[in-house]
Enzyme design. Sequence first.
Site, PDB file in Angstrom:
ATOM      1  N   LYS A  65      40.999  46.630  30.781  1.00 41.10           N
ATOM      2  CA  LYS A  65      40.202  45.456  30.524  1.00 41.10           C
ATOM      3  C   LYS A  65      39.168  46.023  29.469  1.00 41.10           C
ATOM      4  CE  LYS A  65      40.002  44.207  35.424  1.00 41.10           C
ATOM      5  NZ  LYS A  65      41.143  45.008  36.056  1.00 41.10           N
ATOM      6  N   THR A 118      36.634  38.687  39.295  1.00 44.38           N
ATOM      7  CA  THR A 118      36.364  38.022  40.877  1.00 44.38           C
ATOM      8  C   THR A 118      35.389  38.326  41.490  1.00 44.38           C
ATOM      9  OG1 THR A 118      38.220  39.685  41.599  1.00 44.38           O
ATOM     10  CG2 THR A 118      38.987  37.379  41.093  1.00 44.38           C
ATOM     11  N   ARG A 179      48.675  39.406  50.059  1.00 44.33           N
ATOM     12  CA  ARG A 179      48.986  40.032  51.402  1.00 44.33           C
ATOM     13  C   ARG A 179      50.053  39.306  51.785  1.00 44.33           C
ATOM     14  NH1 ARG A 179      46.334  42.995  48.857  1.00 44.33           N
ATOM     15  NH2 ARG A 179      44.401  44.265  49.559  1.00 44.33           N
TER      16      ARG A 179
HETATM   17  O1  C5P Z   1      45.246  47.091  46.911  1.00 38.53           O
HETATM   18  P1  C5P Z   1      45.412  45.616  46.418  1.00 38.53           P
HETATM   19  O2  C5P Z   1      46.650  45.082  46.725  1.00 38.53           O
HETATM   20  O3  C5P Z   1      44.143  44.784  46.564  1.00 38.53           O
HETATM   21  O4  C5P Z   1      45.214  45.950  44.775  1.00 38.53           O
HETATM   22  C1  C5P Z   1      45.179  45.029  43.927  1.00 38.53           C
HETATM   23  C2  C5P Z   1      44.921  45.577  42.360  1.00 38.53           C
HETATM   24  O5  C5P Z   1      44.774  44.424  41.554  1.00 38.53           O
HETATM   25  C3  C5P Z   1      43.897  46.761  42.197  1.00 38.53           C
HETATM   26  O6  C5P Z   1      44.401  47.485  41.246  1.00 38.53           O
HETATM   27  C4  C5P Z   1      42.768  45.847  41.617  1.00 38.53           C
HETATM   28  O7  C5P Z   1      41.943  46.578  40.775  1.00 38.53           O
HETATM   29  C5  C5P Z   1      43.725  44.707  40.715  1.00 38.53           C
HETATM   30  N1  C5P Z   1      42.842  43.621  40.644  1.00 38.53           N
HETATM   31  C6  C5P Z   1      42.116  42.994  41.667  1.00 38.53           C
HETATM   32  N2  C5P Z   1      41.515  41.886  41.530  1.00 38.53           N
HETATM   33  C7  C5P Z   1      41.247  41.411  40.309  1.00 38.53           C
HETATM   34  C8  C5P Z   1      41.784  42.019  39.113  1.00 38.53           C
HETATM   35  C9  C5P Z   1      42.452  43.361  39.464  1.00 38.53           C
HETATM   36  O8  C5P Z   1      42.280  43.335  42.876  1.00 38.53           O
HETATM   37  N3  C5P Z   1      40.333  40.102  39.917  1.00 38.53           N
END
Ligand code: C5P
Length: 233
Positions: A65, A118, A179
């Site tokens: 980023k 987000t 998910r």
């Molecule tokens: O564990 P999880 O599936 O929630 O991981 C999501 C990944 O995506 C993490 O590395 C998080 O930093 C990244 N991410 C996110 N939301 C965003 C941008 C990046 O969850 N808006």
Amino acid sequence: MTTYARDRLILALDTPTLAEAEAMIARTTGAVGVYKIGYQLAFAGGLPLAERLVRAGARVFLDMKLHDIGNTVANGVASVAAMGAEFLTVHAYPQTMKAAVEARGTSALKILAVTVLTSYNDADLAAAGYEMTVADLAAERAAQARDVGVDGLVCSPEEAARLRAIVGPGMLLVTPGIRPAGAEAGDQKRIMTPVEAIAAGADYLVVGRPILRAADPKAAADAIVAEIARAAQ
Ligand code: C5P
């Protein structure tokens, strides 16, 4: 667009130590398309790991980023391109995106822009001095990203369809907040299943905890890939 469902799955290597990341890579070899390294691992030995992965032929996503003056962004992007990473995130400010796109040149590196984090809502934007809603600012930045030639956007799957309408078919949409049906949401609030995200127009899915915390990470990745394949048919 990538050909195989597995190529579209990005594993977020959000582990506190290099040893845990390496163990997870060993347990998911051949099951995911891309490995994503963010702040946590990058500052714990993750950058040499990224170089090793590239040398071993793996696809690497550096979730850094970036945002700085154009010259500094350009020099950083040039180093990442030379290192051989495939994806790099930058914040979607016009100067930053323009510098990043120019610096990646004709290399294989793809620049992904983060429109609005987000974790921000309209009140957070107002506190930061913006007189715009999150939705309007994200739409404006998506259009700017398209106009400067950014390769793709990172967005929530809920935004994917709206942003696709703005950027057209030529840009990649990369969605975290995934998910599988029945999985725990954790701290993600705006989630979709892999099938829903692909249907909404996502090209790549970023998945962390549903794989990292699974008793069998490879089986968890395989199940997500099967969902991607079904959705893409
Ligand atoms: O564990 P999880 O599936 O929630 O991981 C999501 C990944 O995506 C993490 O590395 C998080 O930093 C990244 N991410 C996110 N939301 C965003 C941008 C990046 O969850 N808006």
